[in-house]
Design a protein around this motif. Structure first.
Motif, PDB file in Angstrom:
ATOM      1  N   HIS A   4       0.834  -1.203   0.000  1.00 29.17           N
ATOM      2  CA  HIS A   4       0.000   0.000   0.000  1.00 29.17           C
ATOM      3  C   HIS A   4       0.874   1.261   0.000  1.00 29.17           C
ATOM      4  CE1 HIS A   4      -3.556   2.445   0.707  1.00 29.17           C
ATOM      5  NE2 HIS A   4      -2.840   3.106   1.597  1.00 29.17           N
TER       6      HIS A   4
ATOM      7  N   LYS B  19       2.486   1.692  -3.410  1.00 30.84           N
ATOM      8  CA  LYS B  19       1.490   2.185  -4.366  1.00 30.84           C
ATOM      9  C   LYS B  19       1.250   3.676  -4.152  1.00 30.84           C
ATOM     10  CE  LYS B  19      -1.275  -2.000  -5.162  1.00 30.84           C
ATOM     11  NZ  LYS B  19      -2.611  -2.600  -4.962  1.00 30.84           N
TER      12      LYS B  19
ATOM     13  N   GLU C 280       0.781  -8.000 -10.165  1.00 29.97           N
ATOM     14  CA  GLU C 280      -0.199  -6.951 -10.468  1.00 29.97           C
ATOM     15  C   GLU C 280       0.306  -5.992 -11.553  1.00 29.97           C
ATOM     16  OE1 GLU C 280      -2.066  -4.869  -7.164  1.00 29.97           O
ATOM     17  OE2 GLU C 280      -1.487  -6.495  -5.821  1.00 29.97           O
TER      18      GLU C 280
ATOM     19  N   LYS D 258      -1.474   2.412 -15.936  1.00 25.74           N
ATOM     20  CA  LYS D 258      -1.496   1.514 -14.778  1.00 25.74           C
ATOM     21  C   LYS D 258      -1.475   2.323 -13.484  1.00 25.74           C
ATOM     22  CE  LYS D 258      -1.305  -2.346 -12.523  1.00 25.74           C
ATOM     23  NZ  LYS D 258      -2.475  -3.219 -12.445  1.00 25.74           N
TER      24      LYS D 258
ATOM     25  N   ASN E 213      -4.829   3.832 -12.872  1.00 31.01           N
ATOM     26  CA  ASN E 213      -5.765   2.805 -12.382  1.00 31.01           C
ATOM     27  C   ASN E 213      -5.552   2.520 -10.898  1.00 31.01           C
ATOM     28  OD1 ASN E 213      -7.038   2.522 -14.859  1.00 31.01           O
ATOM     29  ND2 ASN E 213      -5.768   0.801 -15.498  1.00 31.01           N
ATOM     30  N   ILE E 214      -4.307   2.466 -10.477  1.00 31.53           N
ATOM     31  CA  ILE E 214      -3.995   2.256  -9.053  1.00 31.53           C
ATOM     32  C   ILE E 214      -4.530   3.424  -8.241  1.00 31.53           C
ATOM     33  CG2 ILE E 214      -2.133   2.116  -7.344  1.00 31.53           C
ATOM     34  CD1 ILE E 214      -0.422   0.782  -9.600  1.00 31.53           C
TER      35      ILE E 214
ATOM     36  N   GLU F 269      -8.252   3.108  -7.919  1.00 33.73           N
ATOM     37  CA  GLU F 269      -8.584   2.027  -6.976  1.00 33.73           C
ATOM     38  C   GLU F 269      -8.405   2.497  -5.532  1.00 33.73           C
ATOM     39  OE1 GLU F 269      -6.186  -1.462  -7.770  1.00 33.73           O
ATOM     40  OE2 GLU F 269      -6.841  -1.518  -9.863  1.00 33.73           O
ATOM     41  N   MET F 270      -7.319   3.217  -5.275  1.00 35.42           N
ATOM     42  CA  MET F 270      -7.056   3.714  -3.922  1.00 35.42           C
ATOM     43  C   MET F 270      -8.112   4.740  -3.515  1.00 35.42           C
ATOM     44  SD  MET F 270      -2.900   3.955  -3.927  1.00 35.42           S
ATOM     45  CE  MET F 270      -2.659   3.965  -2.155  1.00 35.42           C
TER      46      MET F 270
ATOM     47  N   LYS G 177     -11.191   4.907  -4.637  1.00 30.06           N
ATOM     48  CA  LYS G 177     -12.446   4.172  -4.426  1.00 30.06           C
ATOM     49  C   LYS G 177     -12.469   3.537  -3.034  1.00 30.06           C
ATOM     50  CE  LYS G 177     -15.266   0.457  -6.268  1.00 30.06           C
ATOM     51  NZ  LYS G 177     -15.359  -0.699  -7.135  1.00 30.06           N
ATOM     52  N   GLU G 178     -11.348   2.949  -2.643  1.00 33.20           N
ATOM     53  CA  GLU G 178     -11.256   2.329  -1.318  1.00 33.20           C
ATOM     54  C   GLU G 178     -11.434   3.370  -0.212  1.00 33.20           C
ATOM     55  OE1 GLU G 178      -7.933   0.075   1.451  1.00 33.20           O
ATOM     56  OE2 GLU G 178      -7.753  -0.100  -0.730  1.00 33.20           O
TER      57      GLU G 178
END
Length: 118
Positions: free
Chosen positions: A15, A18, A59, A78, A81-82, A85-86, A88-89
């Motif tokens: 994490h 990222k 990944e 990419k 996208n990461i 995703e982060m 959204k979380e």
């Protein structure tokens, strides 16, 4: 880096990496420290960092060049996208937490608008 006992350390390291990638602290195509060097830097077991690199390679976040080391992806798509995703979380955790303490969707929007003015 401080670790949370409620989550496996390797996931916390992934994490953090990222996060460093999406914020630009780690650049596209940049060489990562060796597993041994990074494990020493963080004070973690070598196998933990080897697992971090392996998971990230699966990944497509990093890639290995035989004999040269491990490198950050060169794909800005990419990384975006990461980042999404982060985000959204974070939003899902925020919404779930606010719902648990009784906020409605309208309350949350109002709260965000008020907090954003500070």
């Amino acid at each position: 880096m401080e670790f949370n006992n409620n989550m496996p350390i390797y996931l916390q390291v992934i994490h953090k990496l990222k996060q460093d990638i999406v914020t630009g602290k780690l650049k596209l195509g940049e060489k990562m420290p060796s597993s041994r060097d990074y494990s020493n830097e963080l004070g973690l077991n070598f196998n933990t960092i080897a697992r971090v690199y392996k998971e990230m390679e699966m990944e497509d976040i990093v890639f290995t060049k035989r004999g040269l080391g491990t490198f950050i992806t060169e794909s800005s798509e990419k990384v975006e996208n990461i980042r999404l995703e982060m985000a959204k979380e974070l939003i899902e955790n925020f919404i779930n937490g606010m719902l648990q303490i009784g906020f409605t969707q309208e309350d949350m929007i109002s709260f965000i608008k008020k907090s954003n003015k500070k």
